[in-house]
Design an enzyme around this catalytic site. Structure first.
Site, PDB file in Angstrom:
ATOM      1  N   SER A   1     -11.603   4.892  -5.885  1.00  0.00           N
ATOM      2  CA  SER A   1     -10.890   4.835  -4.611  1.00  0.00           C
ATOM      3  C   SER A   1      -9.379   4.794  -4.854  1.00  0.00           C
ATOM      4  O   SER A   1      -8.891   5.388  -5.812  1.00  0.00           O
ATOM      5  CB  SER A   1     -11.379   3.626  -3.805  1.00  0.00           C
ATOM      6  OG  SER A   1     -11.250   2.428  -4.565  1.00  0.00           O
TER       7      SER A   1
ATOM      8  N   ASP B   1       1.222  -4.568  -2.507  1.00  0.00           N
ATOM      9  CA  ASP B   1       0.915  -4.914  -1.118  1.00  0.00           C
ATOM     10  C   ASP B   1      -0.190  -5.954  -0.994  1.00  0.00           C
ATOM     11  O   ASP B   1      -0.737  -6.152   0.089  1.00  0.00           O
ATOM     12  CB  ASP B   1       0.514  -3.655  -0.342  1.00  0.00           C
ATOM     13  CG  ASP B   1      -0.657  -2.919  -1.006  1.00  0.00           C
ATOM     14  OD1 ASP B   1      -1.226  -3.442  -1.994  1.00  0.00           O
ATOM     15  OD2 ASP B   1      -1.005  -1.823  -0.540  1.00  0.00           O
TER      16      ASP B   1
ATOM     17  N   HIS C   1      -3.037  -3.156  -4.044  1.00  0.00           N
ATOM     18  CA  HIS C   1      -2.801  -2.102  -5.036  1.00  0.00           C
ATOM     19  C   HIS C   1      -1.844  -2.589  -6.117  1.00  0.00           C
ATOM     20  O   HIS C   1      -0.967  -3.406  -5.864  1.00  0.00           O
ATOM     21  CB  HIS C   1      -2.264  -0.850  -4.348  1.00  0.00           C
ATOM     22  CG  HIS C   1      -3.192  -0.325  -3.303  1.00  0.00           C
ATOM     23  ND1 HIS C   1      -2.959  -0.506  -1.958  1.00  0.00           N
ATOM     24  CD2 HIS C   1      -4.374   0.338  -3.428  1.00  0.00           C
ATOM     25  CE1 HIS C   1      -3.961   0.044  -1.282  1.00  0.00           C
ATOM     26  NE2 HIS C   1      -4.827   0.553  -2.143  1.00  0.00           N
TER      27      HIS C   1
END
Length: 262
Positions: A14, A189, A192
């Protein structure tokens, strides 16, 4: 296809994978270190879960491909672990289904070639406070849909599956938290990876590649350097002799701030 043919390392997952070539990412580190040795191929899809990955598995990794990857690094789990949406939408996948999806992914990859090696990355922790701040700025109020408690459950399940199937794994949930200031340094954030977080991911992958008792080692020092022979066209040193600079992996590690023990 360009030649000469090199081993292929595929990163499949992902957003942790899709963004791995930006911001000093772990994918970029691997690509830099393995330059002239292996091709690092990115197959990252932000927002995806294991359920969606299964739908494209045979397209991304066709069994009839002329060349099969030497290594596949797989990451799914963080999105799967998010709280379920009351309407049944979103990335959440129940734990039991997640495990079976990952089992199917592993089984398919194992069927590609006897020489295809696999590394699974487990779900890393998150900085919950940083996520809350991003939600607040965005005007979103409510319960966090991604928590460390849930990440650990899915991380543990992934690692248990790897032990069962004898697949190499990186325990990102534990590895990231070994750094004392991980919450403030390892994320951009809250979810990530920053360059510091990616450095840990790269180090853990390199550690697995070094220690794996595979018939053909995939550690960067074990792979041939493409066109690495001496040449009269090499740079000339102060002693008047040519210098073969094709083997500069240690310098690459130092550039990224990674121990040359890998």
């Amino acid at each position: 296809m360009v030649g000469p043919s090199r081993p292929q390392f595929v990163l499949f997952g992902s957003s942790i994978v899709q963004y791995s070539f930006s911001n000093g990412g772990w994918g970029a580190i691997l690509a830099d270190l393995y330059s002239r040795k292996a091709d690092i191929l990115l197959r990252g899809y932000a927002g995806w879960n294991s359920r969606r990955a299964l739908k494209v598995l045979e397209q991304v990794f066709p069994k009839d491909a002329t060349i099969q990857p030497s290594l596949v690094i797989v990451y799914f789990g963080g999105n799967d672990s998010m709280r379920p949406n009351p309407l049944g939408l979103g990335p959440h996948v129940p734990l039991s289904e997640y495990v079976e999806n990952m089992r199917k992914i592993a089984t398919h990859l194992q069927s590609l070639s006897e020489k295809t090696r696999i590394i699974f990355l487990s779900a890393p922790p998150v900085n919950e406070e940083q996520i809350r701040e991003h939600l607040r700025i965005s005007g979103i109020i409510g319960e966090l849909n991604r928590t460390n408690k849930l990440c650990k459950i899915y991380s543990d399940a992934c690692l248990e599956l790897c032990r069962e199937m004898d697949i190499k794994a990186v325990d990102l949930f534990t590895s990231i938290q070994k750094r004392k200031d991980w919450e403030t340094t390892c994320f951009t954030d809250g979810v990530h990876f920053s360059s510091e977080g990616s450095k840990i991911v790269a180090e853990e992958i390199l550690k697995v590649l070094k220690e794996a008792n595979w018939e053909s080692s995939l550690q960067w020092t074990s792979l041939a350097t493409e066109f690495g022979e001496d040449s009269p066209y090499d740079p000339v040193g102060i002693d008047g002799k040519t210098m073969n600079v094709s083997e500069d992996g240690v310098a690459r590690l130092m550039q990224w701030g990674i121990s040359n023990g890998y």
